[in-house]
Design a protein around this motif. Structure first.
Motif, mmCIF file in Angstrom:
data_model
loop_
_atom_site.group_PDB
_atom_site.id
_atom_site.type_symbol
_atom_site.label_atom_id
_atom_site.label_comp_id
_atom_site.label_asym_id
_atom_site.label_seq_id
_atom_site.Cartn_x
_atom_site.Cartn_y
_atom_site.Cartn_z
ATOM 1 N N ASP A 4 20.821 -9.018 29.678
ATOM 2 C CA ASP A 4 19.546 -8.887 28.969
ATOM 3 C C ASP A 4 18.351 -9.487 29.741
ATOM 4 O O ASP A 4 17.667 -10.386 29.259
ATOM 5 N N ILE A 5 18.151 -8.953 30.925
ATOM 6 C CA ILE A 5 17.049 -9.436 31.761
ATOM 7 C C ILE A 5 15.800 -8.605 31.502
ATOM 8 O O ILE A 5 15.833 -7.375 31.636
ATOM 9 N N SER A 6 14.710 -9.264 31.121
ATOM 10 C CA SER A 6 13.421 -8.590 31.023
ATOM 11 C C SER A 6 12.437 -9.334 31.910
ATOM 12 O O SER A 6 12.243 -10.546 31.734
ATOM 13 N N GLU A 7 11.858 -8.609 32.840
ATOM 14 C CA GLU A 7 10.999 -9.275 33.833
ATOM 15 C C GLU A 7 10.081 -8.220 34.445
ATOM 16 O O GLU A 7 10.497 -7.081 34.657
ATOM 17 N N THR A 8 8.848 -8.613 34.724
ATOM 18 C CA THR A 8 7.928 -7.697 35.400
ATOM 19 C C THR A 8 7.444 -8.332 36.685
ATOM 20 O O THR A 8 7.047 -9.496 36.694
ATOM 21 N N VAL A 9 7.499 -7.576 37.760
ATOM 22 C CA VAL A 9 6.886 -8.001 39.010
ATOM 23 C C VAL A 9 5.657 -7.132 39.210
ATOM 24 O O VAL A 9 5.764 -5.901 39.293
ATOM 25 N N HIS A 10 4.499 -7.779 39.231
ATOM 26 C CA HIS A 10 3.249 -7.026 39.309
ATOM 27 C C HIS A 10 2.924 -6.656 40.749
ATOM 28 O O HIS A 10 3.352 -7.332 41.692
#
Ligand code: ATP
Ligand code: MG
Length: 224
Positions: A24-30
């Motif tokens: 359950d990984i939620s991550e944003t790289v901008h």
């Protein structure tokens, strides 16, 4: 630029065994970010990179690239995005033993049939930047381990990628060459490009703008 939404990755080993590599990984790289991914061995760092770089598909969850859901795109489309937008540095240098340094650097271009005459000039320029100007024609066995890593780095830049995904790029590299690699990343990042770097080395991780920490396949919340 790259968003992971509720990603789970389960590897099956044989018929019975399963490894839950990411939970359950939620991550944003901008776009334009320089992030370091840290965590103990086996915590899921390489798997995280494989998800973000569209090398593998998640068992559950959604991967977005530039906002677009790319999870279920066909292999050919995913390959095209990787070829055009991503530069990979794998945990092991993975050079082709029968090709010289420059040929290894140009390989992604020849494989994806996007080779242009200007690529050779750029390839030589990057090899020069990493201190291998006099070794363009060396075969991998004629290069030291650290030199091979720098060839792999130059290869990752051959398509002028919008995002660099680097897995332990400074592994087995001396302090001087580690600083050469980091300063290249910083320079690339200063031009607005995105860098995602896996590292064991907290000192190197501190050079990044942000740290993503994994433990047992889960995100560790920033204590700050
Ligand atoms: N292709 C695969 N098949 C089966 N299991 C895998 C595969 N790739 C990784 N794993 C398992 O998934 C877990 C996470 O592995 P991963 O390679 O992402 O860890 P890592 O954080 O990169 O470790 P390291 O720092 O040692 O490189 C580990 O338990 C590993 O054994
Ligand atoms: Mg790894």
């Amino acid at each position: 630029m790259i968003t992971l939404e509720h990603i789970c990755k389960i590897y099956k080993i044989g018929r019975e065994r399963k490894v839950h590599a990411l939970h359950d990984i939620s991550e944003t790289v901008h776009e334009g970010e320089f992030v370091a991914v840290v965590g103990p061995s086996g915590s899921g760092k390489s798997t995280f990179l494989a998800m973000a770089g569209l090398l593998e598909r998640p068992t559950e969850g959604v991967v977005r690239f530039d906002g677009k859901d790319v999870t279920d795109l066909r292999d050919r489309e995913r390959t095209r995005i990787r070829a055009e937008r991503c530069g990979f540095i794998f945990q092991f240098p993975s050079l082709i033993p029968t090709l010289n340094a420059l040929e290894n650097v140009l390989l992604p271009k020849t494989v994806h049939r996007t080779y242009q005459n200007s690529d050779e000039k750029w390839g030589k320029e990057v090899l020069e930047r990493v201190g291998l100007k006099d070794k363009l024609e060396n075969l991998p066995y004629q290069l030291s381990g650290g030199e091979q890593r720098r060839v792999a780095l130059a290869r990752a830049l051959i398509n002028k990628p919008d995002v660099i995904l680097a897995d332990e790029p400074t592994g087995a590299v001396d302090a001087y060459n580690a600083s050469v690699i980091i300063s290249l990343f910083k320079e690339w990042n200063a031009q607005g490009k995105t860098v995602i770097m896996v590292t064991h080395d907290m000192k190197l991780a501190d050079e990044a703008g942000r740290i993503i920490e994994l433990a047992d396949g889960r995100l560790k919340q920033d204590p700050e």
